[in-house]
Structure formats: C-alpha cells, structure tokens
Motif scaffolding. Structure first.
Motif, PDB file in Angstrom:
ATOM      1  N   ALA A 436       0.832  -1.209   0.000  1.00  0.00           N
ATOM      2  CA  ALA A 436       0.000   0.000   0.000  1.00  0.00           C
ATOM      3  C   ALA A 436       0.860   1.249   0.000  1.00  0.00           C
ATOM      4  O   ALA A 436       0.558   2.237  -0.677  1.00  0.00           O
ATOM      5  CB  ALA A 436      -0.937  -0.004   1.207  1.00  0.00           C
ATOM      6  N   THR A 437       1.965   1.219   0.753  1.00  0.00           N
ATOM      7  CA  THR A 437       2.887   2.358   0.767  1.00  0.00           C
ATOM      8  C   THR A 437       3.513   2.577  -0.601  1.00  0.00           C
ATOM      9  O   THR A 437       3.638   3.709  -1.075  1.00  0.00           O
ATOM     10  CB  THR A 437       3.982   2.124   1.821  1.00  0.00           C
ATOM     11  OG1 THR A 437       3.375   1.970   3.114  1.00  0.00           O
ATOM     12  CG2 THR A 437       4.966   3.285   1.864  1.00  0.00           C
ATOM     13  N   ARG A 438       3.910   1.494  -1.248  1.00  0.00           N
ATOM     14  CA  ARG A 438       4.468   1.586  -2.608  1.00  0.00           C
ATOM     15  C   ARG A 438       3.437   2.197  -3.562  1.00  0.00           C
ATOM     16  O   ARG A 438       3.762   3.065  -4.380  1.00  0.00           O
ATOM     17  CB  ARG A 438       4.875   0.210  -3.109  1.00  0.00           C
ATOM     18  CG  ARG A 438       6.079  -0.402  -2.413  1.00  0.00           C
ATOM     19  CD  ARG A 438       7.356   0.219  -2.903  1.00  0.00           C
ATOM     20  NE  ARG A 438       8.534  -0.489  -2.387  1.00  0.00           N
ATOM     21  CZ  ARG A 438       9.776  -0.041  -2.551  1.00  0.00           C
ATOM     22  NH1 ARG A 438       9.986   1.084  -3.212  1.00  0.00           N
ATOM     23  NH2 ARG A 438      10.796  -0.718  -2.051  1.00  0.00           N
ATOM     24  N   ALA A 439       2.200   1.725  -3.470  1.00  0.00           N
ATOM     25  CA  ALA A 439       1.160   2.221  -4.367  1.00  0.00           C
ATOM     26  C   ALA A 439       0.887   3.700  -4.125  1.00  0.00           C
ATOM     27  O   ALA A 439       0.695   4.474  -5.084  1.00  0.00           O
ATOM     28  CB  ALA A 439      -0.118   1.400  -4.181  1.00  0.00           C
ATOM     29  N   ALA A 440       0.863   4.123  -2.870  1.00  0.00           N
ATOM     30  CA  ALA A 440       0.621   5.533  -2.558  1.00  0.00           C
ATOM     31  C   ALA A 440       1.736   6.413  -3.131  1.00  0.00           C
ATOM     32  O   ALA A 440       1.469   7.494  -3.668  1.00  0.00           O
ATOM     33  CB  ALA A 440       0.506   5.723  -1.047  1.00  0.00           C
ATOM     34  N   ALA A 441       2.976   5.958  -3.013  1.00  0.00           N
ATOM     35  CA  ALA A 441       4.097   6.724  -3.564  1.00  0.00           C
ATOM     36  C   ALA A 441       3.995   6.807  -5.087  1.00  0.00           C
ATOM     37  O   ALA A 441       4.277   7.859  -5.688  1.00  0.00           O
ATOM     38  CB  ALA A 441       5.424   6.085  -3.152  1.00  0.00           C
ATOM     39  N   LEU A 442       3.582   5.721  -5.725  1.00  0.00           N
ATOM     40  CA  LEU A 442       3.423   5.725  -7.181  1.00  0.00           C
ATOM     41  C   LEU A 442       2.275   6.629  -7.599  1.00  0.00           C
ATOM     42  O   LEU A 442       2.340   7.278  -8.658  1.00  0.00           O
ATOM     43  CB  LEU A 442       3.180   4.304  -7.686  1.00  0.00           C
ATOM     44  CG  LEU A 442       4.410   3.396  -7.719  1.00  0.00           C
ATOM     45  CD1 LEU A 442       4.001   1.937  -7.900  1.00  0.00           C
ATOM     46  CD2 LEU A 442       5.355   3.827  -8.837  1.00  0.00           C
ATOM     47  N   ALA A 443       1.215   6.692  -6.798  1.00  0.00           N
ATOM     48  CA  ALA A 443       0.095   7.575  -7.114  1.00  0.00           C
ATOM     49  C   ALA A 443       0.556   9.029  -7.125  1.00  0.00           C
ATOM     50  O   ALA A 443       0.175   9.814  -8.004  1.00  0.00           O
ATOM     51  CB  ALA A 443      -1.034   7.374  -6.115  1.00  0.00           C
ATOM     52  N   THR A 444       1.393   9.390  -6.155  1.00  0.00           N
ATOM     53  CA  THR A 444       1.934  10.755  -6.111  1.00  0.00           C
ATOM     54  C   THR A 444       2.853  11.002  -7.294  1.00  0.00           C
ATOM     55  O   THR A 444       2.794  12.052  -7.947  1.00  0.00           O
ATOM     56  CB  THR A 444       2.696  10.969  -4.790  1.00  0.00           C
ATOM     57  OG1 THR A 444       1.789  10.783  -3.693  1.00  0.00           O
ATOM     58  CG2 THR A 444       3.295  12.361  -4.732  1.00  0.00           C
ATOM     59  N   ALA A 453      -6.572   5.035  -6.186  1.00  0.00           N
ATOM     60  CA  ALA A 453      -7.639   4.112  -5.794  1.00  0.00           C
ATOM     61  C   ALA A 453      -7.074   2.724  -5.507  1.00  0.00           C
ATOM     62  O   ALA A 453      -7.566   2.012  -4.621  1.00  0.00           O
ATOM     63  CB  ALA A 453      -8.697   4.042  -6.892  1.00  0.00           C
ATOM     64  N   LEU A 454      -6.040   2.323  -6.246  1.00  0.00           N
ATOM     65  CA  LEU A 454      -5.380   1.040  -5.988  1.00  0.00           C
ATOM     66  C   LEU A 454      -4.762   1.032  -4.591  1.00  0.00           C
ATOM     67  O   LEU A 454      -4.894   0.048  -3.842  1.00  0.00           O
ATOM     68  CB  LEU A 454      -4.316   0.780  -7.054  1.00  0.00           C
ATOM     69  CG  LEU A 454      -3.403  -0.424  -6.847  1.00  0.00           C
ATOM     70  CD1 LEU A 454      -4.200  -1.726  -6.854  1.00  0.00           C
ATOM     71  CD2 LEU A 454      -2.308  -0.468  -7.929  1.00  0.00           C
ATOM     72  N   ALA A 455      -4.085   2.116  -4.238  1.00  0.00           N
ATOM     73  CA  ALA A 455      -3.486   2.202  -2.897  1.00  0.00           C
ATOM     74  C   ALA A 455      -4.560   2.090  -1.820  1.00  0.00           C
ATOM     75  O   ALA A 455      -4.371   1.404  -0.800  1.00  0.00           O
ATOM     76  CB  ALA A 455      -2.712   3.510  -2.768  1.00  0.00           C
ATOM     77  N   ASP A 456      -5.696   2.770  -2.041  1.00  0.00           N
ATOM     78  CA  ASP A 456      -6.785   2.695  -1.055  1.00  0.00           C
ATOM     79  C   ASP A 456      -7.314   1.269  -0.929  1.00  0.00           C
ATOM     80  O   ASP A 456      -7.591   0.789   0.182  1.00  0.00           O
ATOM     81  CB  ASP A 456      -7.924   3.628  -1.473  1.00  0.00           C
ATOM     82  CG  ASP A 456      -7.538   5.102  -1.385  1.00  0.00           C
ATOM     83  OD1 ASP A 456      -6.561   5.416  -0.687  1.00  0.00           O
ATOM     84  OD2 ASP A 456      -8.227   5.917  -2.029  1.00  0.00           O
ATOM     85  N   ALA A 457      -7.460   0.572  -2.064  1.00  0.00           N
ATOM     86  CA  ALA A 457      -7.968  -0.801  -2.035  1.00  0.00           C
ATOM     87  C   ALA A 457      -7.013  -1.725  -1.287  1.00  0.00           C
ATOM     88  O   ALA A 457      -7.439  -2.606  -0.535  1.00  0.00           O
ATOM     89  CB  ALA A 457      -8.197  -1.310  -3.458  1.00  0.00           C
ATOM     90  N   ILE A 458      -5.716  -1.537  -1.493  1.00  0.00           N
ATOM     91  CA  ILE A 458      -4.735  -2.385  -0.794  1.00  0.00           C
ATOM     92  C   ILE A 458      -4.794  -2.119   0.706  1.00  0.00           C
ATOM     93  O   ILE A 458      -4.714  -3.057   1.520  1.00  0.00           O
ATOM     94  CB  ILE A 458      -3.322  -2.143  -1.351  1.00  0.00           C
ATOM     95  CG1 ILE A 458      -3.262  -2.539  -2.830  1.00  0.00           C
ATOM     96  CG2 ILE A 458      -2.292  -2.951  -0.561  1.00  0.00           C
ATOM     97  CD1 ILE A 458      -1.958  -2.159  -3.516  1.00  0.00           C
ATOM     98  N   ARG A 459      -4.942  -0.855   1.094  1.00  0.00           N
ATOM     99  CA  ARG A 459      -5.064  -0.542   2.524  1.00  0.00           C
ATOM    100  C   ARG A 459      -6.318  -1.197   3.111  1.00  0.00           C
ATOM    101  O   ARG A 459      -6.284  -1.746   4.224  1.00  0.00           O
ATOM    102  CB  ARG A 459      -5.111   0.979   2.733  1.00  0.00           C
ATOM    103  CG  ARG A 459      -3.733   1.634   2.777  1.00  0.00           C
ATOM    104  CD  ARG A 459      -3.816   3.049   3.306  1.00  0.00           C
ATOM    105  NE  ARG A 459      -4.479   3.935   2.353  1.00  0.00           N
ATOM    106  CZ  ARG A 459      -3.848   4.653   1.439  1.00  0.00           C
ATOM    107  NH1 ARG A 459      -2.529   4.578   1.351  1.00  0.00           N
ATOM    108  NH2 ARG A 459      -4.511   5.440   0.618  1.00  0.00           N
ATOM    109  N   GLN A 460      -7.424  -1.155   2.368  1.00  0.00           N
ATOM    110  CA  GLN A 460      -8.648  -1.807   2.847  1.00  0.00           C
ATOM    111  C   GLN A 460      -8.452  -3.310   2.983  1.00  0.00           C
ATOM    112  O   GLN A 460      -8.919  -3.928   3.948  1.00  0.00           O
ATOM    113  CB  GLN A 460      -9.803  -1.492   1.885  1.00  0.00           C
ATOM    114  CG  GLN A 460     -10.251  -0.046   1.933  1.00  0.00           C
ATOM    115  CD  GLN A 460     -11.095   0.356   0.732  1.00  0.00           C
ATOM    116  OE1 GLN A 460     -11.119  -0.340  -0.280  1.00  0.00           O
ATOM    117  NE2 GLN A 460     -11.776   1.489   0.828  1.00  0.00           N
ATOM    118  N   ALA A 461      -7.729  -3.913   2.036  1.00  0.00           N
ATOM    119  CA  ALA A 461      -7.468  -5.352   2.105  1.00  0.00           C
ATOM    120  C   ALA A 461      -6.588  -5.695   3.293  1.00  0.00           C
ATOM    121  O   ALA A 461      -6.783  -6.732   3.947  1.00  0.00           O
ATOM    122  CB  ALA A 461      -6.817  -5.830   0.817  1.00  0.00           C
TER     123      ALA A 461
END
Length: 468
Positions: A436-444, A453-461
């Motif tokens: 999730a941290t990797r995805a959030a950094a990539l979103a930025t 939205a992918l980062a949010d989904a991973i955090r929810q999972a």
C-alpha cells in the motif's frame, strides 16, 4: 526496456520466423494465451473491499487487475499491435518479473469511426431493483443516447422471466425520443432468464444488422441467472450461429453488490467480447458514455500471444493469471482457434515470474502477437524481444508504469492466497501494508487517480487480512 517492433507485418507460414525471432529463439520454452482486455474482476474486488469484505478468491483474475491501469507503450499507426518487452530483477535470487505489453492504435475521434448498431440487452429481473443496478443503467443509457451520432443505431431488449424486444434497431437521428421512452419505461420485474435475454438480443441484432457498421450486443446485468439456461456454454450454443456468421461481439457490463462474475466473464470470453463492472454513476458514465463510443470498432480479431523463453538463460517461468485464456502452443498459428477481440485505445499486459540460470547472459525472451484483420480476416504478426542485460536491477528501480503493473499483480496474488494461487507467491512480494505504501508513492509520482484508488484498495485489504 526491450525492443518494441512495429505492427502489421504479414503473417509467416508455420515454422517461419517473424521479425526479431530467429529459429533458435522460437524453439524455446513457450507460453501461449488469448488476449484479454476485461477489467471486471479488479473493479468488483474494489467494490467488495469498500463494503468491508474480502473478495472471494475465485473472482480474482490477476490479468484483469494488471490490465486496469494506464500504460505508456508506443502505439501503432494502423490496426494491429506494437509489442514491448521489459523486466526487472526481484529481491529473490535468480527471479525476475518480465512484462509483455501490447498496444493498439489510439481511438479515432467520434466523427471518424464507423457507425454503430448497438443492441442493449437489459436485465429487468427483481434483483435489478437494488439501488445501483437498473437505476444506474437507465441514467447512463440515456446519457449515452444523447452522445452517440445521428447515424448510429440502437435497439433495446429486456429480460426477466422472459425476453422482449421493446425497441427494434432504430437510427438515432430524429428518433432519440423513442430510445429515451424505451429506457425510461424499464422497471424491475421477476426472475432472471439471462439465456433468453441473450438469445433474443442476438436475434434482434441480426434482424437489425447494418453492413459497414460495427454490430454489437451490450449486456447489462448482475448475471444472477436463475431460470432457463443458466450455464454460459448452454447460452453460447444458442447464439453461436449469429455470433460466428455475422461477427457480432458481446460487451458485458456487470452491476450489483451480488454479481454473477463467473457467468458474465465466461460469456464475454467465449462470446468474442469483454466485460467490465461498474458500481457507481461515475464508473457507469465513463464506461457507457466515453469508453464504449470510443472503442466501438475492433482493430483485431482472434488475437493470441506466444512468448518463447530462451532455454539457455531461463530455467522456469510462470504466467500471472490468464488461467481461462491459455491456448495450446501448437494452436498459436491455427486461426480457427479462438483468440481475443481488441479495439482501439487498448493495451494488454502479461506479467511473468521468470527464473534465470546463474550468470546467464544474452537473449531472454521473444514475444509474438498474432491477430486477424477485422475486415479481411488476413493474419498478421508483430514481435518484440528482451535481453538479460536490459533487466532493471530492482522492480522498485524500474519505470513507474512497470512498478504499477507489479503492485497490481502482487495485490491480486495476495487476494488469491487462500488455496487458489497457481504455485508459490510471486517473487519479491511485499506484505500488503508495504505494498500500500508503494502504491501511494506511485500515485503521487504518476499523478494518477486510478493508482490512488489502488493504494486505497490495498489498505482496505490489509485491514481485512485474515492473517492479521
């Protein structure tokens, strides 16, 4: 990055090489599959996670996670594909991730595409009365009707316990009011005879068939079939003649918190089409009012890919996903064997976990895509290759879009962990919180809301992870 060869080369005969693939390269370890541009599995997983539940592992198709994100592959000038092959080493010794990227030409402006003849097959069974199902479809169809061209045509078929053609194929110019009246009159009724709906939809499409136009059936349903034929194979047998003789393709739009994912996916895969899932008004507007009109036509029919791994450098490999799309290696150039249908503006990504020999150098893999011209049915091929020296030193040092692909694949692999994963975990897989941290950094970094939205989904999972 590996080489991306141009598309549209005439197909060689069996046993002859194509550009970039000498005989010694095409005789290695092979992986063959039909192309797939479906994304429903990922969108439905996001919906399920947002509701606080983990998706059923049987509904998680990794290729649909991977194919849900924008890519930066070069595009061809005409019909067909470009082929890009790249890769990166993982933290697990000897293992890399190799990405095969295929891209079609950009979609034409609305005024330049061929006219469309669209038969909408709308589920009006009782379950479609739930908010976010039939009401969502009606709003989106009305908006789409206003955005289509005057020379486009629309028919409307409904089904509950039986099917009915409520509007035959109708040119939109001067008749949009008739389409709006048909859509506005849709009301939820009884049980779900999806087979009757699809059969009547294809019969209506054949009756209103327009030469020179793109003829397509658009099925909008929660796919919870409970009456008549309820298996995909039985339903497909009833429409096989219309599908093959007239080349009518199927576009499935799934809705609802309870959704017959397996049935809709098989109908689309075997019905020469693809499927998406929508859970809110914004997604429905994007799919029906933007993507569908842009991607009405096809640029390739029966498209298949074959990746040849060099046995001198590769000891093992695993394709991530495409479980239901695998094709026998010997059937790659058999144009009677079903492939995938792909339109303009699409990309298709396949990710492999690849183990290389210690100290191996040189050619690693060649990827070839074969397709039929949608009008002439003439076969064509294009290819691209990758050398070991072109592998990035780490997945997290590769291009941002490669990293997004890896994150999506790692996420799907984690969701399939409950007994459905085909083999061990993908090499280099981080835990969900780290992912999730990797995805959030990539979103930025990419400024891409889909990656956010992918980062949010991973955090929810990660909050619903049974191992936590």
């Amino acid at each position: 990055m590996g080489r991306a060869d141009s598309a549209g080369q005439p197909a060689p005969g069996p046993g002859r090489s194509v550009t970039g693939a000498g005989p010694e390269r095409s005789s290695g370890k092979l992986s063959t599959f039909a192309l797939d541009v479906d994304t429903a599995s990922y969108t439905y997983a996001r919906r399920t996670l947002a509701d606080g539940r983990r998706p059923d592992p049987s509904t998680v198709r990794p290729e649909e996670f991977v194919n849900s994100f924008r890519q930066d592959y070069p595009r061809p000038d005409g019909n067909g594909f470009t082929v890009t092959v790249d890769g990166a080493r993982t933290g697990r010794p000897g293992w890399s991730l190799v990405r095969v990227g295929l891209a079609t030409r950009a979609a034409e402006p609305a005024g330049k595409r061929p006219p469309a003849a669209l038969t909408f097959v709308i589920d009006v069974s009782g379950s479609m009365g739930e908010p976010g199902r039939l009401d969502l479809a009606k709003r989106s169809l009305n908006t789409m009707t206003d955005r289509l061209r005057d020379d486009d045509s629309v028919a409307v078929v409904t089904f509950s316990d039986r099917a009915e053609t409520v509007l035959p194929m109708t040119r939109l110019g001067g008749h949009r009011g008739a389409v709006h009246d048909a859509v506005d009159g849709l009301q939820p009724q009884y049980s779900t005879n999806l087979g009757a709906g699809v059969e009547t939809g294809y019969a209506t499409a054949v009756k209103g068939l327009r030469k020179g136009a793109v003829n397509r059936v658009v099925l909008v349903s929660d796919a919870l079939a409970n009456e008549g034929d309820t298996s995909a194979d039985a339903i497909l047998r009833r429409i096989d003649g219309a599908r093959r003789e007239h080349g009518i393709t199927l576009f499935g739009v799934g809705v609802g918190s309870d959704y017959g994912d397996a049935l809709m996916e098989r109908l689309a895969d075997k019905g020469d089409g693809h499927t998406v899932y929508v859970s809110d008004a914004e997604q429905a507007r994007t799919v029906l009012c933007e993507q569908l009109p842009q991607n009405i036509e096809l640029t390739a029919r029966d498209a298949k890919a074959q990746v040849a791994f060099d046995p001198h450098t590769v000891t093992a490999f695993r394709l991530v996903g495409y479980d239901d799309r695998k094709v026998a290696d010997k059937d790659f150039r058999d144009d009677h064997v079903d492939g995938g249908e792909v339109g303009p503006g699409h990309t298709v990504t396949a990710l492999y976990a690849v183990h290389t020999r210690p100290g191996a150098h040189g050619h690693l893999a060649t990827a070839t895509v074969r397709w039929l011209d949608p009008r002439t049915r003439a076969p064509h091929e294009a290819s691209g290759a990758l050398e070991t020296g072109a592998l990035a030193g780490s997945v997290w040092e590769a291009s941002p879009r490669f990293q997004v692909t890896a994150v999506a694949a790692y996420f799907a692999d984690a969701l399939r962990a409950d007994g459905l994963r085909a083999g061990p975990a993908l090499p280099g897989a981080p835990g969900l919180p780290h992912l999730a941290t990797r995805a959030a950094a990539l979103a930025t970094r990419t400024e891409d809301q889909d990656v956010r939205a992918l980062a949010d989904a991973i955090r929810q999972a990660s909050r619903t992870d049974p191992e936590d």
